[in-house]
Design a protein around this motif. Structure first.
Motif, PDB file in Angstrom:
ATOM      1  N   ILE A  97       0.720  -1.209  -0.155  1.00  0.00           N
ATOM      2  CA  ILE A  97      -0.048   0.044   0.147  1.00  0.00           C
ATOM      3  C   ILE A  97       0.788   1.369   0.004  1.00  0.00           C
ATOM      4  N   ILE A  98       1.834   1.269   0.723  1.00  0.00           N
ATOM      5  CA  ILE A  98       2.857   2.458   0.944  1.00  0.00           C
ATOM      6  C   ILE A  98       3.514   2.658  -0.379  1.00  0.00           C
ATOM      7  N   LYS A  99       3.809   1.709  -1.146  1.00  0.00           N
ATOM      8  CA  LYS A  99       4.456   1.660  -2.449  1.00  0.00           C
ATOM      9  C   LYS A  99       3.582   2.019  -3.340  1.00  0.00           C
ATOM     10  N   LYS A 100       2.154   1.718  -3.389  1.00  0.00           N
ATOM     11  CA  LYS A 100       1.224   2.300  -4.353  1.00  0.00           C
ATOM     12  C   LYS A 100       0.930   3.726  -4.279  1.00  0.00           C
ATOM     13  N   LYS A 101       0.127   3.764  -2.743  1.00  0.00           N
ATOM     14  CA  LYS A 101      -0.353   5.001  -2.608  1.00  0.00           C
ATOM     15  C   LYS A 101       0.523   6.210  -2.012  1.00  0.00           C
ATOM     16  N   TYR A 102       2.022   6.005  -1.658  1.00  0.00           N
ATOM     17  CA  TYR A 102       2.751   6.945  -1.091  1.00  0.00           C
ATOM     18  C   TYR A 102       4.052   6.964  -1.703  1.00  0.00           C
ATOM     19  N   ASN A 103       4.159   6.067  -2.943  1.00  0.00           N
ATOM     20  CA  ASN A 103       5.300   6.318  -3.532  1.00  0.00           C
ATOM     21  C   ASN A 103       6.574   5.790  -2.390  1.00  0.00           C
ATOM     22  N   TYR A 104       6.521   4.684  -1.781  1.00  0.00           N
ATOM     23  CA  TYR A 104       7.505   4.143  -0.982  1.00  0.00           C
ATOM     24  C   TYR A 104       7.819   5.087   0.079  1.00  0.00           C
ATOM     25  N   LYS A 105       7.062   6.166   0.594  1.00  0.00           N
ATOM     26  CA  LYS A 105       7.298   6.966   1.647  1.00  0.00           C
ATOM     27  C   LYS A 105       6.487   6.476   2.848  1.00  0.00           C
ATOM     28  N   LEU A 106       7.116   6.360   4.002  1.00  0.00           N
ATOM     29  CA  LEU A 106       6.261   6.078   5.161  1.00  0.00           C
ATOM     30  C   LEU A 106       5.266   7.180   5.198  1.00  0.00           C
ATOM     31  N   PRO A 107       3.954   7.227   5.536  1.00  0.00           N
ATOM     32  CA  PRO A 107       3.163   8.228   5.918  1.00  0.00           C
ATOM     33  C   PRO A 107       3.473   8.865   7.247  1.00  0.00           C
ATOM     34  N   SER A 108       3.344  10.131   7.330  1.00  0.00           N
ATOM     35  CA  SER A 108       3.777  10.924   8.563  1.00  0.00           C
ATOM     36  C   SER A 108       2.409  11.328   9.293  1.00  0.00           C
ATOM     37  N   GLN A 109       1.440  10.991   9.000  1.00  0.00           N
ATOM     38  CA  GLN A 109       0.007  11.388   9.567  1.00  0.00           C
ATOM     39  C   GLN A 109      -0.798  10.219  10.201  1.00  0.00           C
ATOM     40  N   TYR A 110      -1.280  10.494  11.552  1.00  0.00           N
ATOM     41  CA  TYR A 110      -1.873   9.440  12.479  1.00  0.00           C
ATOM     42  C   TYR A 110      -2.551   8.698  11.401  1.00  0.00           C
ATOM     43  N   GLU A 111      -3.940   9.558  10.880  1.00  0.00           N
ATOM     44  CA  GLU A 111      -4.780   9.007  10.008  1.00  0.00           C
ATOM     45  C   GLU A 111      -4.531   7.953   8.895  1.00  0.00           C
ATOM     46  N   ASP A 112      -3.422   8.251   8.472  1.00  0.00           N
ATOM     47  CA  ASP A 112      -2.843   7.587   7.294  1.00  0.00           C
ATOM     48  C   ASP A 112      -2.319   6.251   7.782  1.00  0.00           C
ATOM     49  N   LEU A 113      -1.533   6.357   8.767  1.00  0.00           N
ATOM     50  CA  LEU A 113      -0.811   4.945   9.533  1.00  0.00           C
ATOM     51  C   LEU A 113      -1.671   4.178  10.100  1.00  0.00           C
ATOM     52  N   ILE A 114      -2.687   4.475  10.868  1.00  0.00           N
ATOM     53  CA  ILE A 114      -3.846   3.921  11.400  1.00  0.00           C
ATOM     54  C   ILE A 114      -4.842   3.004  10.519  1.00  0.00           C
ATOM     55  N   GLY A 120      -2.242  -0.302  14.654  1.00  0.00           N
ATOM     56  CA  GLY A 120      -3.275   0.179  15.585  1.00  0.00           C
ATOM     57  C   GLY A 120      -2.889   1.445  16.306  1.00  0.00           C
ATOM     58  N   ASP A 121      -3.477   1.947  17.418  1.00  0.00           N
ATOM     59  CA  ASP A 121      -3.253   3.485  17.746  1.00  0.00           C
ATOM     60  C   ASP A 121      -1.971   3.226  18.305  1.00  0.00           C
ATOM     61  N   TYR A 122      -1.551   2.402  19.292  1.00  0.00           N
ATOM     62  CA  TYR A 122       0.037   2.350  19.725  1.00  0.00           C
ATOM     63  C   TYR A 122       1.047   2.228  18.651  1.00  0.00           C
ATOM     64  N   THR A 123       0.828   1.448  17.676  1.00  0.00           N
ATOM     65  CA  THR A 123       1.862   1.489  16.626  1.00  0.00           C
ATOM     66  C   THR A 123       2.169   2.726  15.857  1.00  0.00           C
ATOM     67  N   ALA A 124       1.071   3.228  15.600  1.00  0.00           N
ATOM     68  CA  ALA A 124       0.894   4.332  14.849  1.00  0.00           C
ATOM     69  C   ALA A 124       1.471   5.464  15.527  1.00  0.00           C
ATOM     70  N   LYS A 125       1.221   5.652  16.990  1.00  0.00           N
ATOM     71  CA  LYS A 125       1.855   6.950  17.693  1.00  0.00           C
ATOM     72  C   LYS A 125       3.304   6.438  17.822  1.00  0.00           C
ATOM     73  N   ALA A 126       3.813   5.109  17.982  1.00  0.00           N
ATOM     74  CA  ALA A 126       5.310   4.979  18.125  1.00  0.00           C
ATOM     75  C   ALA A 126       5.886   5.425  16.862  1.00  0.00           C
ATOM     76  N   ILE A 127       5.356   4.955  15.698  1.00  0.00           N
ATOM     77  CA  ILE A 127       6.219   5.200  14.293  1.00  0.00           C
ATOM     78  C   ILE A 127       6.241   6.685  14.226  1.00  0.00           C
ATOM     79  N   LEU A 128       5.091   7.457  14.623  1.00  0.00           N
ATOM     80  CA  LEU A 128       5.144   9.126  14.549  1.00  0.00           C
ATOM     81  C   LEU A 128       6.326   9.449  15.280  1.00  0.00           C
TER      82      LEU A 128
END
Length: 337
Positions: A97-114, A120-128
């Protein structure tokens, strides 16, 4: 008070943090990939268990680009032994999905990550926090325990309120990791090292260990009974993909029949009368969300089974991904050592 505690955690972490591979990176791209991979592996898994798997996985697949182009079979093989295999499936789906939707860039917004599989909530916030140094604190068991003890509080809403007060404007990544590190190394679930803790003068648990912490009672796992049908031919064993094994439903297994099904009841009747069937004993295996009680039943005649099915010998199996579930069955029936 809260800011002084945060400062102490930051100072302690920067001095005593563990030397972990996902904390070393060549550039931001590498940082994002390592954080994503490690966070998936560390879900329900301790650091010491995940370490060798992370190192091996990263050695073979060292970027999000390479991961997105890898087969599920290869990802599963690298994941073999780490357990909770649904994480491997979600990790690969997320990379695509990151490849197709974000051109290999890890999303930096909570709504996109979750919205990504397995996050989930913890992993999204941990990544941010850890990957992007954003002002977030993901609340896992370690963070919850540390905050609960320091302030002598309980209840999800209250704990979250105090977590918010600990946030800092700079070095958010270090604070998040420092809280987790403190919970893992000093503020342990049992026998915390209070006398060695740099927060013992601030901590209400250290000064008064009589207060009650919320105790989470683990729910008893449901027991599901199966009959495993073992059929060998020319030193090969019959295998197929099972649909009734929850997180293992897409992986190879010996044919399994729920004992409560009509087919299962028929096999139990057959065992009593038919000499072509042999009882090889009962095996208990715990899966992520239930316990499986398996009656291993060997037959001398090929059973009716829908395609696709496979015959494999022990040597062929070595090159395939096989779950620890199947491995235990194969060891039980002495097909592998």
């Amino acid at each position: 008070m809260h800011s002084s505690i945060s400062k102490k955690i930051l100072a302690w972490y920067q001095k005593y943090q563990r030397d972990l591979p996902w904390r070393k990176y060549k550039n931001q791209k590498d940082r994002h990939y390592k954080v994503l991979l490690s966070e998936f592996m560390l879900q329900q898994t301790q650091v010491k268990t995940a370490l060798p798997f992370f190192n091996n996985f990263y050695k073979k697949i060292n970027s999000l680009e390479k991961l997105s182009k890898t087969s599920q079979a290869k990802v599963n093989k690298l994941w073999q032994g780490l357990g909770y295999y649904r994480r491997a499936k979600f990790l690969l789906e997320t990379s695509k999905i990151i490849k197709k939707k974000y051109n290999y860039k890890l999303p930096s917004q909570y709504e996109d990550l979750i919205a990504l599989p397995g996050i989930g909530d913890y992993t999204a916030k941990a990544i941010l926090s850890i990957a992007f140094d954003k002002n977030e604190i993901g609340m896992d068991g370690n963070v919850e325990r540390v905050v609960t003890r320091i302030f002598n509080i309980s209840g999800k809403k209250k704990i979250l309120k105090y977590v918010e007060r600990l946030k800092v404007e700079k070095k958010s990544s270090f604070l998040m990791q420092g809280l987790m590190e403190l919970g893992a190394l000093i503020c342990k679930p049992k026998l915390p090292l209070c006398s060695d803790c740099f927060l013992n003068k601030n901590c209400k648990y250290s000064s008064n260990k009589k207060f009650n912490l919320d105790k989470k009672v683990k729910a008893e796992k449901k027991i599901k009974k199966f009959i495993a049908i073992i059929f060998r031919k020319n030193k090969k064993i019959l295998l197929r993909h099972e649909k009734n094994l929850g997180p293992l439903k897409e992986f190879l297994n010996v044919p399994l029949v729920p004992e409560i099904s009509q087919e299962g009841r028929n096999y139990k009747k057959i065992l009593k009368k038919n000499k072509n069937y042999q009882n090889l004993g009962i095996l208990n295996i715990s899966i992520s969300n239930f316990k499986a009680e398996i009656l291993c039943l060997e037959t001398k005649k090929m059973i009716k089974v829908n395609r696709p099915y496979y015959f494999m010998n022990a040597t062929e199996l070595k090159s395939k991904f096989i779950s620890s579930f199947l491995k235990k069955i194969l060891k039980k029936i002495k097909f592998i050592k």
